[in-house]
Design an enzyme around this catalytic site. Structure first.
Site, PDB file in Angstrom:
ATOM      1  N   ARG A  95     -12.614  -1.159   6.499  1.00  0.00           N
ATOM      2  CA  ARG A  95     -11.710  -0.701   7.136  1.00  0.00           C
ATOM      3  C   ARG A  95     -10.700  -0.349   7.126  1.00  0.00           C
ATOM      4  NH1 ARG A  95      -6.419  -5.222   4.352  1.00  0.00           N
ATOM      5  NH2 ARG A  95      -5.210  -4.322   5.038  1.00  0.00           N
ATOM      6  N   TYR A 250       2.921 -11.287  10.666  1.00  0.00           N
ATOM      7  CA  TYR A 250       2.598 -10.404  11.545  1.00  0.00           C
ATOM      8  C   TYR A 250       2.984 -10.213  12.649  1.00  0.00           C
ATOM      9  CZ  TYR A 250      -0.606 -10.015   7.361  1.00  0.00           C
ATOM     10  OH  TYR A 250      -1.666  -9.725   5.886  1.00  0.00           O
TER      11      TYR A 250
END
Length: 495
Positions: A95, A250
């Site tokens: 990530r 988001y």
């Protein structure tokens, strides 16, 4: 009932176990199998769960679910009634690389949004498909609950092999609806009907119905109330009024792209790097520090170390976005998420015990077997519904979102019972919302095509078509950068 967690050495597993401990009803989970590739992480989480069971016993909770651990995937799947998929292909190091490579090109590298989400999807889809095929072979009657990110994309990949027996979950929509209901003074938020729809991490709350009346418009009449909760502070009162809806948090990456990218570039470290370092300290402490020794009381050192780490993790969630928006620190009320562990437990209970409930889930866009809902027709929107007959709010034929095909996985309210999850009627997305959902779904389809065929061309296309990647040349460089960082992308060799 037997539950298997894939990614069983993951940091959030104790949240799920805590929910299981609080479920004392008949038919509850009695055996939990943790599967992970990393034996040390498995051992660490097993110690935390042992502390949790001891604490629960001291509080009078009987018969904690038995826990076993394994690094053998097939062994973990055999005999499972439910499989909870929460894997992270490439780990947090992966990530962090996703974020770093994207930011070097001046684009977003978040794990589910933009270039980072595409890179994560490209290396996760082949693994998820292999898991789905194994479940179909070894545990064909099991239900798969997917929390592996990008959740909607991965659920759609698995649904091609498991059909409707895989259901994706996310706690963001639940948390959003709860915060808005609380802000509006809804006495019983659980009784409100939520008109929310989109894709995972790309949805909008467009109505909140209490006793058949939409109370959401009341939110937009008062600046103080509108900016009193997390999404209000992120997006600002004026922009929320312009939208006439409340976006999932988001969507800040889409509506405030430049500010979000700048905040990430200026941060001391990215979110992935922060979590990588934080969790490394936690797991190291459980291997070598005081928490590595057996607990001496009902609340042991392993639990305490985990709980401290969890609190820090939650307090710093989306910190860069809040900084870009000038939203300040998270308020105490905002620290409460939707509780994905409770969504998972409610889903399992509804299916296993036929305890009907309504949850916002990631499911296929087209369903033909939805039962009628025990809810008056008046308690649903009366305009903008998608095609198909809906008695009592159930979706009978047709699609949830007309802008997408029936195989597309969408995020929407669903009635859940012993036969699975059945999407309910929602108001149709229009304008920029419909366009954005269609564009991102097209990107997901390119990722799925690349994962299935190994096509580099499809992978580049996925990057290039994403609304947050502004150049085909950047798309080519992103793919090469990610292939250099992730051995798991070596399969992208065709054309």
């Amino acid at each position: 009932m037997r539950l298997t967690i894939l990614g069983g050495g993951g940091f959030r597993v104790p949240l799920v176990y805590g929910a299981l401990l609080r479920d004392c009803a008949e038919g509850r989970v009695t055996h939990l199998t943790l599967y992970d590739l990393d034996p040390a992480r498995l051992a660490a989480i097993a110690r935390v769960l042992g502390d949790q069971a001891a604490r629960a016993a001291a509080e009078g909770v009987p018969d904690a679910p038995e826990v076993s651990v394994t690094t053998d995937l097939d062994e973990a799947l055999r005999g499972a009634d439910f499989v909870f998929s929460a894997i992270r292909v490439g780990g947090l190091e992966g990530r962090a690389a996703d974020e770093r490579i994207a930011l070097a090109e001046g684009v977003l590298g978040q794990e589910t949004v933009g270039a980072g989400g595409i890179a994560y999807g490209l290396r996760t889809v082949p693994v998820a498909v292999d898991i789905a095929r194994r479940v179909a072979r070894l545990a064909p009657e099991a239900w798969v609950i997917n929390f592996t990110n990008p959740a909607g994309l991965v659920t759609e990949a698995m649904s091609r092999h498991l059909g409707e027996r895989v259901i994706g979950i996310c706690d963001s929509p639940v948390g959003l609806a709860r915060r808005v209901a609380r802000t509006l003074g809804v006495a019983d938020p659980a009784s409100a009907r939520v008109d929310y729809v989109g894709l995972n991490h790309l949805g909008w709350l467009r109505g909140l119905y209490v006793a058949g009346r939409d109370v959401l418009p009341q939110l937009f009449t008062d600046d103080a109330r509108l900016t009193s909760f997390e999404e209000g502070r992120l997006f600002g009162a004026d922009w929320l009024r312009s939208l006439g809806s409340v976006p999932n948090e988001y969507l800040h990456y889409y509506y405030f792209t430049r500010e979000a990218v700048a905040a990430y570039q200026q941060a001391r470290q990215t979110r992935g790097a922060f979590l990588r370092d934080q969790q490394a300290r936690f797991y190291d402490a459980l291997r070598t520090g005081p928490a590595s020794r057996a607990a001496t009381g009902p609340q042991g050192a392993a639990w305490e170390a985990w709980d401290r780490t969890r609190a820090e993790r939650e307090a710093t969630y989306m910190a860069e976005n809040r900084e870009a928006a000038g939203a300040g620190e998270r308020a105490a009320d905002d620290l409460e998420s939707g509780g994905y562990e409770y969504v998972a437990l409610a889903l399992m209970r509804a299916v296993a015990r036929d305890e009907r409930t309504t949850l916002i889930l990631n499911v296929r866009n087209g369903r033909s077997t939805a039962p009628a809902v025990d809810r008056p027709v008046a308690d649903r929107p009366d305009v903008g519904l998608s095609d198909g007959s809906r008695e009592g709010g159930g979706l009978h034929g047709g699609r949830v979102l007309d802008v997408l095909d029936e195989a597309a996985v969408v995020e929407a309210p669903c009635l859940v019972d012993a036969t699975g999850a059945h999407p309910l009627a929602v108001s149709q997305l229009t304008g920029h919302e419909a366009g954005l959902v269609a564009a991102v779904k097209a990107v997901e389809r390119c990722v799925l095509a690349a994962g299935e065929s190994g096509s580099r061309r499809e992978a580049v296309k996925a990057f290039a078509l994403h609304p947050l990647v502004d150049s085909v040349q950047v798309a080519h460089r992103l793919l090469e950068g990610y292939r250099g960082a992730h051995p798991g992308l070596d399969y992208l060799r065709k054309d």
